[in-house]
Design a protein around this motif. Structure first.
Motif, PDB file in Angstrom:
ATOM      1  N   ARG A 143      51.989  36.215  16.900  1.00  0.00           N
ATOM      2  CA  ARG A 143      52.119  34.813  16.390  1.00  0.00           C
ATOM      3  C   ARG A 143      52.827  35.053  14.951  1.00  0.00           C
ATOM      4  N   PHE A 144      52.822  35.977  14.357  1.00  0.00           N
ATOM      5  CA  PHE A 144      53.470  36.149  13.003  1.00  0.00           C
ATOM      6  C   PHE A 144      54.542  37.210  12.678  1.00  0.00           C
ATOM      7  N   ASP A 145      55.000  37.714  13.881  1.00  0.00           N
ATOM      8  CA  ASP A 145      55.885  38.711  13.811  1.00  0.00           C
ATOM      9  C   ASP A 145      57.339  38.243  13.508  1.00  0.00           C
ATOM     10  N   VAL A 146      57.497  37.054  13.202  1.00  0.00           N
ATOM     11  CA  VAL A 146      58.642  36.575  12.802  1.00  0.00           C
ATOM     12  C   VAL A 146      58.470  36.114  11.484  1.00  0.00           C
ATOM     13  N   VAL A 147      59.594  36.397  10.629  1.00  0.00           N
ATOM     14  CA  VAL A 147      59.226  36.144   9.098  1.00  0.00           C
ATOM     15  C   VAL A 147      59.040  34.680   8.687  1.00  0.00           C
ATOM     16  N   SER A 148      59.687  33.775   9.419  1.00  0.00           N
ATOM     17  CA  SER A 148      59.148  32.397   9.010  1.00  0.00           C
ATOM     18  C   SER A 148      57.959  32.126   9.342  1.00  0.00           C
TER      19      SER A 148
ATOM     20  N   GLY B  68      49.938  43.858   7.868  1.00  0.00           N
ATOM     21  CA  GLY B  68      50.038  45.068   8.731  1.00  0.00           C
ATOM     22  C   GLY B  68      51.075  44.924   9.803  1.00  0.00           C
ATOM     23  N   GLY B  69      51.574  45.988  10.016  1.00  0.00           N
ATOM     24  CA  GLY B  69      52.747  46.327  11.211  1.00  0.00           C
ATOM     25  C   GLY B  69      52.236  47.288  12.148  1.00  0.00           C
ATOM     26  N   GLU B  70      50.981  47.829  12.251  1.00  0.00           N
ATOM     27  CA  GLU B  70      50.669  48.579  13.399  1.00  0.00           C
ATOM     28  C   GLU B  70      49.062  48.295  13.805  1.00  0.00           C
TER      29      GLU B  70
ATOM     30  N   ALA C 164      60.183  48.139   9.458  1.00  0.00           N
ATOM     31  CA  ALA C 164      60.967  47.280   9.892  1.00  0.00           C
ATOM     32  C   ALA C 164      60.229  45.861  10.363  1.00  0.00           C
ATOM     33  N   ARG C 165      58.854  46.064  10.132  1.00  0.00           N
ATOM     34  CA  ARG C 165      58.111  44.790  10.542  1.00  0.00           C
ATOM     35  C   ARG C 165      57.392  44.200   9.354  1.00  0.00           C
ATOM     36  N   VAL C 166      57.189  45.263   8.461  1.00  0.00           N
ATOM     37  CA  VAL C 166      56.471  44.897   7.018  1.00  0.00           C
ATOM     38  C   VAL C 166      57.401  44.462   5.831  1.00  0.00           C
ATOM     39  N   LEU C 167      58.295  45.168   5.888  1.00  0.00           N
ATOM     40  CA  LEU C 167      59.149  44.998   4.467  1.00  0.00           C
ATOM     41  C   LEU C 167      59.807  43.452   4.619  1.00  0.00           C
ATOM     42  N   PRO C 168      60.289  43.181   5.623  1.00  0.00           N
ATOM     43  CA  PRO C 168      60.881  41.711   5.514  1.00  0.00           C
ATOM     44  C   PRO C 168      59.935  40.508   5.043  1.00  0.00           C
TER      45      PRO C 168
END
Length: 281
Positions: free
Chosen positions: A40-45, A65-67, A83-87
């Motif tokens: 649901r929220f894995d896109v930055v926007s 959280g990225g895992e 790659a998931r959390v930093l952006p």
């Protein structure tokens, strides 16, 4: 019924005071496979919009959280997690969000780079016992640590609260050796992590025993199977059960509540606060 001891964490940007006012940690999973909101929220926007919503509804902390740690989830590499959390962290800070951001990771590399990007709290589901190097990152950067109990090899014949205390003794030894100040540590009993249904409710009932160890306590029961199994409802039907556990945890002396749904938990906790200490002015 225990009261709420006052604590003050130091998440770099501003002190986070803990005491009679319940603090809400909003869950922001930027994963494709988390148990109730994966994808649901894995896109930055979408992550940014959800963070704004949670803060508007009263969240005090955003936990990124990225895992996924749901049962059966595959572990991911540090590179994939970063790659998931930093952006997401960068987007929140670029948007002017100044609230504390917690990085939900047990990996020292991920924590260090997330802090450099703007995270101000580390939330480790393994309580420093998967990657003890994480303690050195916390000590060097001065960020608080939320340390959870997750002991897959514990003796289930022993008293569960005694096992929590034993586990946290090991955790504290790791933190002490690295130079982490004890007043920057929060305990999380790890509801749902290698615990039976009856053990989860026993921990909730006996939470004052954990509170007496002298550290702030975080309760993380949101949408978990301890509610789903009891009520026979799917993840999206567990709000009422979650709110009940939040209130019970608060009246037992807990300080921080890690939840998906901010407003209903916030409202219920405000009522619990008023019942224990009187309405706020």
């Amino acid at each position: 019924m225990p009261g709420h001891r006052a604590y003050e964490l130091a998440p770099r940007s501003a002190a986070l005071r803990l005491g009679q006012t319940a603090r809400l940690m909003g869950i922001l999973n930027v994963t494709p496979d988390s148990f109730s909101d994966g994808g649901r929220f894995d896109v930055v926007s979408a992550a940014l919009a959800q963070a704004r919503l949670m803060l508007a509804e009263g969240a005090d902390i955003i936990d990124i959280g990225g895992e996924s740690t749901r049962p059966g989830a595959d572990e991911v590499s540090a590179a994939d997690e970063l790659a998931r959390v930093l952006p997401a962290i960068a987007a929140l800070r670029a948007d002017g969000i100044v609230a504390p951001i917690s990085i939900d990771t047990y990996k020292a590399e991920v924590a260090e780079r997330a802090i450099a990007a703007g995270a101000t709290i580390i939330n480790d589901v393994y309580g420093l016992q998967r990657e003890p190097e994480l303690a050195a990152v916390a000590a060097a950067t001065g960020v608080p640590l939320v340390l959870m109990h997750w002991d897959k090899a514990r003796d289930t014949a022993r008293d569960v609260m005694a096992e929590l205390a034993r586990y946290f003794e090991v955790t504290l030894a790791i933190a002490d050796k690295a130079g982490v100040p004890r007043d920057n540590i929060v305990f999380d009993p790890g509801f749902g992590f290698a615990k039976s249904l009856s053990e989860n409710y026993e921990i909730l009932r006996r939470l004052p025993e954990l509170v007496t160890l002298g550290f702030p306590v975080l309760v993380g029961t949101s949408r978990k199977s301890m509610i789903g199994k009891l009520l026979d409802v799917p993840a999206d039907g567990r709000l009422a059960g979650t709110v009940a556990t939040s209130v019970l945890g608060y009246t037992a002396g807990a300080h921080i509540f890690r939840v998906h749904d901010i407003r209903p938990n916030r409202d219920a906790l405000r009522v619990a606060e008023a019942a224990l200490y009187g309405p706020r002015d």
